[in-house]
Enzyme design. Structure first.
Site, PDB file in Angstrom:
ATOM      1  N   GLY A  46      42.231  39.486  42.142  1.00 20.73           N
ATOM      2  CA  GLY A  46      42.494  40.242  43.364  1.00 20.73           C
ATOM      3  C   GLY A  46      43.366  41.438  43.032  1.00 20.73           C
ATOM      4  CD  GLN A  51      48.534  44.101  42.939  1.00 18.59           C
ATOM      5  OE1 GLN A  51      47.562  43.755  43.582  1.00 18.59           O
ATOM      6  NE2 GLN A  51      48.987  43.394  41.916  1.00 18.59           N
ATOM      7  CB  CYS A  97      51.833  39.117  40.744  1.00 18.32           C
ATOM      8  SG  CYS A  97      51.584  40.700  41.548  1.00 18.32           S
ATOM      9  CG  LEU A  98      46.729  41.655  37.953  1.00 22.57           C
ATOM     10  CD1 LEU A  98      45.557  42.378  38.597  1.00 22.57           C
ATOM     11  CD2 LEU A  98      46.471  41.411  36.475  1.00 22.57           C
ATOM     12  CG  HIS A 139      49.011  37.177  45.537  1.00 20.67           C
ATOM     13  ND1 HIS A 139      49.868  36.526  44.682  1.00 20.67           N
ATOM     14  CD2 HIS A 139      48.943  38.458  45.087  1.00 20.67           C
ATOM     15  CE1 HIS A 139      50.311  37.390  43.767  1.00 20.67           C
ATOM     16  NE2 HIS A 139      49.757  38.563  43.982  1.00 20.67           N
ATOM     17  CD  GLU A 140      45.510  40.564  45.884  1.00 22.77           C
ATOM     18  OE1 GLU A 140      46.137  41.629  45.932  1.00 22.77           O
ATOM     19  OE2 GLU A 140      45.480  39.848  44.866  1.00 22.77           O
ATOM     20  CG  HIS A 143      50.345  42.761  46.582  1.00 22.71           C
ATOM     21  ND1 HIS A 143      51.469  43.079  45.860  1.00 22.71           N
ATOM     22  CD2 HIS A 143      49.658  41.883  45.808  1.00 22.71           C
ATOM     23  CE1 HIS A 143      51.461  42.433  44.695  1.00 22.71           C
ATOM     24  NE2 HIS A 143      50.372  41.685  44.647  1.00 22.71           N
TER      25      HIS A 143
END
Ligand code: ZN
Length: 167
Positions: A46, A51, A97-98, A139-140, A143
């Site tokens: 995702g 991000q 998380c990226l 999670h997304e 963000h």
């Protein structure tokens, strides 16, 4: 399509509330295509626009059920997503998380969610997600609110092995 740089914490864009998208123009289409490519190359399951340093309400999610390799991963592109229903049942799961390299945490999430938003052309869409897919959507969407998993985690640690399913 082009790869975009994934920004990492503590970049302030990750803490901003993302703007709603009002215009479904070519620039948005390019952003979405770039986000899909960036997520796949990372690799991740995702990615949210903040991000890649764009404070707009856009997410991409691509997740296949590990237990069923017959079913290819499904790609979701969602603009202005809102979680309209959280299942009251929750579970703890380990997330990474990226934008927070080298850390994972145990986070309590709803087992199922309903997400309403728009597709890349502005048409309304609804996703009912369960299990890991529900976790990725939560999670997304976090963000887009400037919330990171470390804010919600009951514990955070450095994993010994590289982590899969980053979002
Ligand atoms: Zn993330």
């Amino acid at each position: 399509m082009a790869l975009r740089e994934i920004v990492t914490s503590p970049n302030p864009v990750l803490r901003r509330k993302a703007r709603p998208v009002k215009t479904f123009d070519g620039k948005l289409q390019t952003l979405i295509d770039d986000m899909i490519e960036t997520m796949r190359v990372a690799p991740g399951v995702g990615l949210a626009a903040p991000q890649v340093n764009i404070s707009e309400q856009v997410i991409v999610v691509e997740y296949g059920d590990d237990e069923d390799e017959e079913v290819p991963p499904k790609l979701y592109v969602m603009v202005n997503p809102k979680i309209t229903r959280f299942d009251t049942e929750t579970e703890l799961g380990v997330e990474g998380c990226l934008s927070i390299p080298g850390l994972v945490g145990e986070v309590e999430r709803s087992l199922a969610v309903t997400v309403k938003g728009q597709n890349r052309h502005g048409q309304p869409m609804t996703v009912k997600a369960k299990g890991w897919l529900a976790r990725i959507f939560q999670h997304e969407v976090d963000h887009l609110e400037g919330v990171l998993f470390t804010d919600r985690a009951t514990s955070v640690w450095k994993p010994e092995a590289p982590v899969e399913d980053l979002a």
